[in-house]
Write a protein that holds these residues in place. Structure first.
Motif, mmCIF file in Angstrom:
data_model
loop_
_atom_site.group_PDB
_atom_site.id
_atom_site.type_symbol
_atom_site.label_atom_id
_atom_site.label_comp_id
_atom_site.label_asym_id
_atom_site.label_seq_id
_atom_site.Cartn_x
_atom_site.Cartn_y
_atom_site.Cartn_z
ATOM 1 N N ARG A 172 0.515 4.264 -5.668
ATOM 2 C CA ARG A 172 1.775 4.948 -5.103
ATOM 3 C C ARG A 172 2.254 4.679 -3.756
ATOM 4 O O ARG A 172 3.406 4.715 -3.422
ATOM 5 N N TYR A 173 1.211 4.642 -2.874
ATOM 6 C CA TYR A 173 1.639 4.045 -1.314
ATOM 7 C C TYR A 173 2.184 2.744 -1.268
ATOM 8 O O TYR A 173 3.168 2.527 -0.927
ATOM 9 N N PHE A 174 1.437 1.746 -2.147
ATOM 10 C CA PHE A 174 2.148 0.318 -2.037
ATOM 11 C C PHE A 174 3.523 0.474 -2.653
ATOM 12 O O PHE A 174 4.413 -0.371 -2.024
ATOM 13 N N SER A 175 3.538 1.238 -3.713
ATOM 14 C CA SER A 175 4.908 1.209 -4.508
ATOM 15 C C SER A 175 5.983 1.733 -3.468
ATOM 16 O O SER A 175 7.354 1.150 -3.481
ATOM 17 N N HIS A 176 5.470 2.834 -2.910
ATOM 18 C CA HIS A 176 6.700 3.540 -1.842
ATOM 19 C C HIS A 176 6.981 2.407 -0.847
ATOM 20 O O HIS A 176 8.285 2.268 -0.306
#
Length: 580
Positions: free
Chosen positions: A90-94
């Motif tokens: 989720r961090y990388f996607s954000h």
């Protein structure tokens, strides 16, 4: 309710191409999102499989406490790994989403600024405003949340089903039967969702346009008692928006209840099928437990996919609207270079819509360095002719050239260096006074800017607390209409074009200030061509020549004294203006 022409919307192929471009623009970040999502999904498969192993060991009586403890600790390790990998995914996607969204905003602004002025005016501010705000926000939400959740959900569902096939193909078939209805409902939904959400976006644009027009024309509406008409127009557009939202709500009300039923059906079919197979010694109890856990876990990714699918469809429609701005046909550009600044207008006809011309075969020559005034009654076609000379619009017939080169085919940079149109509608940009002036001349120094302001009699700048660094805007200093007009005229002085078209450019100034500003600008623009379109005939009095327009034609042409002596239409206008 009249329908306004709207900017294009990209087709399905265009949206797919734009989606691929989003990934290609940042492949490293996209790869990180895919990698961490895949690892998180794989880690999520470990716990049910290990629970099944524990059940088999316990059922067979071969399990000791150490084996169960090791398997339990491994279950905890898989759960922690799944949680950590999901957090990183989720961090990388954000991060990928925010960088992509920044590029999309920049691309949209670049495409919008590249649009021909006539296209922007035909579309209206409402369409552009809704695409800039609502569509960008929708796409951003999908990139940050919806797309990663949909991708992770689809991947988890696929891996869980694959694990069930490995454990027991019959139980996997039971789960497939339970969720099979989603295939048909999903196809039914996707077939209708794009059209429905595009219609909802278009309705939002229409409503924004209606509200913007009402706000901008509030005084006119009050003066002509048009409140009921504007309220009726807004009601009609709100009604259309309400109908489009009902349509998308109906689609969701079909999709989500069926999804809930399919999730329950999958769990029930796996348990029933597993019971039958276990009773006939075709599978172990651990396989039944593991498959049931996978079927139960299957509910969550499918729910997430369906929950966010609506947002993905909204985002696809928004991406189509944002990408569609780039599908506008660019204005044709020629290769001819103007040899001088002489403007020739020959046989020009123009119609705003259809074949109802507002200009009828206009012929006119404007000599370099000449001051030409164009006068006439309202609706005579003066402003339309000014727009055509400035290259904002293209004649339906005939041609307008500068130095022998067609104005409509000049590159934008070349055109703005030669001809600038200044109207009574001026915009003050957010930023300082210096920022507003630097738009016309980025390399201009403070002395040049102050000289330009003095040239248009903008003495109020000297009283500003921070001088040229004074901030302008809603939360800072707000300029009144005359000050905004003087700021715009100062930009013209800094731009230093060969030809300036002043379309009621001093209409918001009081007569004394207007005459002073025009005389000051006249001194600054000495040797350049000035075409003044005005109702105040003092402008014509100081012009080299006066062109009188009526009913879309030039009816008289000559100096002020010559036309007054002819005792024609100009003389009548002059006497009326003086109250004779």
């Amino acid at each position: 309710m009249t329908d306004r022409w709207q900017l294009p919307v990209a087709d399905t192929r265009g949206v797919r191409r734009a989606s691929r471009d989003i990934v290609r623009a940042d492949p490293g970040a996209a790869a990180l999102v895919v990698l961490t999502t895949c690892l998180a999904a794989l880690a999520g498969l470990g716990a049910p499989w290990l629970i099944g192993r524990i059940v088999n060991h316990v059922e067979s009586g071969t399990a000791d406490l150490t084996t169960v403890d090791v398997l339990a600790a491994t279950i905890v390790a898989f759960a922690v790994a799944h949680m950590v990998l999901t957090r990183f995914a989720r961090y990388f996607s954000h991060r990928f989403a925010e960088r992509t969204l920044a590029r999309q905003r920049e691309q949209f602004v670049d495409r919008t600024l590249a649009l021909p002025t006539s296209v922007v005016e035909r579309a209206g501010t409402g369409d552009l405003m809704s695409r800039t705000t609502a569509d960008v926000a929708t796409l951003g939400g999908a990139l940050r949340d919806a797309l990663p959740e949909v991708f992770m959900g689809m991947l988890q569902a696929t891996l869980m089903f694959g694990a069930m096939v490995v454990l027991s193909p019959p139980l996997a078939l039971c789960a497939l039967v339970g969720v099979s209805g989603l295939w048909w409902v999903g196809r039914w939904y996707l077939k209708r969702a794009r059209t429905a959400y595009l219609a909802e976006g278009a309705a939002t644009s229409d409503l924004s346009e209606s509200i913007a027009a009402t706000v901008d024309g509030a005084r006119t509406i009050e003066a002509f008692n048009l409140r009921k008409r504007r309220v009726a127009d807004a009601d009609a557009r709100i009604g259309e928006g309400y109908r489009t939202k009902l349509r998308t709500l109906f689609l969701r009300n079909v999709l989500f209840p069926w999804a809930d039923f399919a999730n329950i059906a999958a769990m029930v079919t796996v348990l029933l099928g597993g019971g039958v197979l276990y009773r006939n010694d075709l599978v172990s109890l651990g396989v039944v437990v593991t498959s049931a856990l996978y079927a139960m876990q299957l509910v969550d990714p499918i729910n997430r996919v369906l929950l966010w699918m609506e947002q993905v469809q909204r985002a696809a429609a928004s991406l189509a609207r944002l990408t569609g701005v780039g599908d506008v046909e660019p204005a044709p550009v020629g290769t001819a270079t103007p040899r001088d600044d002489r403007i020739e207008i020959r046989g020009v006809r123009y119609a705003y819509s259809g074949d109802r011309d507002v200009l009828h075969g206009v012929d006119l020559s404007v000599h370099p360095g000449e001051r030409l005034a164009i006068v006439g009654p309202s609706g005579a076609g003066k402003s339309t002719l000014g727009r055509l000379i400035a290259g904002v619009d293209t004649p339906r017939a005939g041609h307008i050239t500068v130095g022998g080169a067609p104005v409509a085919l000049l590159p934008p940079d070349e055109l703005r260096q030669r001809i600038v149109l200044v109207t009574q509608e001026h915009h003050v940009f957010l930023g300082s006074v210096r920022d507003n002036l630097a738009i016309a001349a980025p390399d201009a120094g403070d002395d040049d800017m102050l000289a330009a302001l003095r040239a248009v009699d903008a003495t109020w700048v000297a009283d500003l607390p921070d001088g040229l660094d004074t901030a302008l805007g809603a939360n800072a200093l707000t300029l009144d209409a005359p000050q905004a007009q003087q700021l715009a005229l100062a930009r013209v002085v800094l731009a230093d074009p060969h030809t300036v078209i002043l379309d009621e450019a001093t209409a918001l100034l009081d007569p004394a200030t207007a005459r002073h500003a025009e005389r000051a600008m006249g001194a600054v623009l000495a040797g350049r061509t000035v075409i003044a379109i005005a109702h105040r005939l003092h402008t014509a009095h100081y012009a080299d020549r006066v062109a009188v327009m009526a009913d879309g034609q030039v009816t008289e042409l000559g100096s002020h004294d010559e036309l007054v002596a002819q005792d024609g239409e100009y003389a009548t206008l002059w006497h009326h203006w003086h109250g004779d």
